[in-house]
Design an enzyme around this catalytic site. Structure first.
Site, mmCIF file in Angstrom:
data_model
loop_
_atom_site.group_PDB
_atom_site.id
_atom_site.type_symbol
_atom_site.label_atom_id
_atom_site.label_comp_id
_atom_site.label_asym_id
_atom_site.label_seq_id
_atom_site.Cartn_x
_atom_site.Cartn_y
_atom_site.Cartn_z
ATOM 1 N N PRO A 163 0.817 -1.222 0.000
ATOM 2 C CA PRO A 163 0.000 0.000 0.000
ATOM 3 C C PRO A 163 0.848 1.269 0.000
ATOM 4 O O PRO A 163 0.351 2.346 -0.308
ATOM 5 C CB PRO A 163 -0.827 -0.112 1.292
ATOM 6 C CG PRO A 163 -0.063 -1.062 2.145
ATOM 7 C CD PRO A 163 0.585 -2.027 1.212
ATOM 8 N N GLU B 212 1.419 -7.792 8.809
ATOM 9 C CA GLU B 212 1.585 -6.346 8.992
ATOM 10 C C GLU B 212 2.611 -5.763 8.022
ATOM 11 O O GLU B 212 2.949 -4.581 8.097
ATOM 12 C CB GLU B 212 2.025 -6.047 10.430
ATOM 13 C CG GLU B 212 1.011 -6.432 11.492
ATOM 14 C CD GLU B 212 -0.331 -5.754 11.277
ATOM 15 O OE1 GLU B 212 -0.352 -4.514 11.096
ATOM 16 O OE2 GLU B 212 -1.361 -6.455 11.286
ATOM 17 N N ARG C 180 -1.592 -8.138 -21.298
ATOM 18 C CA ARG C 180 -2.370 -7.523 -22.377
ATOM 19 C C ARG C 180 -1.510 -6.629 -23.273
ATOM 20 O O ARG C 180 -1.919 -6.301 -24.387
ATOM 21 C CB ARG C 180 -3.527 -6.704 -21.800
ATOM 22 C CG ARG C 180 -4.597 -7.538 -21.131
ATOM 23 C CD ARG C 180 -5.727 -6.655 -20.637
ATOM 24 N NE ARG C 180 -6.384 -5.950 -21.734
ATOM 25 C CZ ARG C 180 -7.339 -6.458 -22.507
ATOM 26 N NH1 ARG C 180 -7.739 -7.701 -22.322
ATOM 27 N NH2 ARG C 180 -7.893 -5.742 -23.476
ATOM 28 N N ASP D 129 -8.711 0.076 -25.471
ATOM 29 C CA ASP D 129 -9.048 -0.100 -24.059
ATOM 30 C C ASP D 129 -9.083 1.229 -23.334
ATOM 31 O O ASP D 129 -8.323 2.151 -23.659
ATOM 32 C CB ASP D 129 -8.013 -0.991 -23.358
ATOM 33 C CG ASP D 129 -8.249 -2.469 -23.617
ATOM 34 O OD1 ASP D 129 -9.365 -2.816 -24.048
ATOM 35 O OD2 ASP D 129 -7.323 -3.258 -23.374
#
Length: 240
Positions: A90, A117, A155, A170
């Site tokens: 994150p 964690e 892709r 796309d």
């Protein structure tokens, strides 16, 4: 050229079905990309295959240990250049289509799936070349983000998608949302397909789609439109 992706995880079974199906399965089967899953527990030294421990200084949860991950990376020497070792975290930069295009040009890279964690900071400081996040929300681990990265990169590899135009059309490929799409029937419950799409005039259709792409992006993701216009302005200035 075949791209190789090595994934370090404590849940290798998480990847089994996704990597066998759809376009990912096709890309792997045809040798366009290689995805190797490595169980971090295989590199734990104790009989319990321990990969985590309590944090120094106290606090909740567990932290992934240095030794198994460092040893797993050492084991990749010779089969992976180790130029790109990525932690799904994150705290990483948000994954963008531009980043995906860049990664698709690499010969190989490593994805480390964090859990608990997080990982011991010495892993971040001494092994990781960059951190990537797929969004500002909390997941249980890095396995799902790793699959997102793998599919997004796949892709961009020639031969994975039947028609390259499908890729370039796309959403986000060029920084904008895609134009609206319609298919048969031309009228359904009184709802009609825009006449321009039935006209057969390819130039007018192209212009309409460009306008719709800009309009949709302005309405739904004005932040993307701002970035697109800034990038376009910079490119135009460089051309001049």
């Amino acid at each position: 050229m075949t791209i190789q992706i090595d994934v370090l995880t404590i849940f290798p079974e998480y990847f089994t079905i996704p990597l066998q199906n759809s376009l990912l399965g096709k890309a792997i089967q045809e040798g366009i990309m290689k995805v190797k899953i490595h169980n971090i527990r295989d590199f734990a030294k104790d009989k319990h295959k321990t990969v985590d421990d309590t944090p120094y200084g106290g606090g909740p949860g567990m932290v992934m240990k240095c030794e198994p991950i460092f040893d797993a990376i050492d084991d990749l020497k010779g089969s992976n250049s180790l130029e790109h070792i990525i932690l799904l975290s994150p705290g990483g930069k948000i994954l963008t289509q531009d980043k995906v295009k860049e990664m698709a040009q690499w010969k190989d890279f490593v994805l480390i799936c964090g859990r608990y964690e997080g990982v011991d900071e010495r892993i971040v400081e001494n092994l990781i070349t960059e951190e990537i996040s797929i969004g500002d929300y909390v997941l249980s681990g890095g396995e799902l983000p790793a699959l997102v990265v793998i599919e997004a990169v796949s892709r961009m590899l020639p031969g994975v998608i039947g028609e390259w135009e499908s890729v370039t059309n796309d959403s986000l490929y060029d920084g904008l949302l895609s134009y609206p799409q319609y298919t048969k029937p031309a009228e359904f419950r009184g709802m009609k397909v825009p006449e321009i799409l039935l006209s057969g005039n390819h130039e007018k259709i192209r212009i309409w789609r460009e306008e719709q792409s800009l309009s949709r992006t302005k309405k739904k993701r004005p932040d993307l439109l701002e970035k697109y216009l800034e990038k376009k302005k910079t490119n135009d200035e460089q051309v001049e």
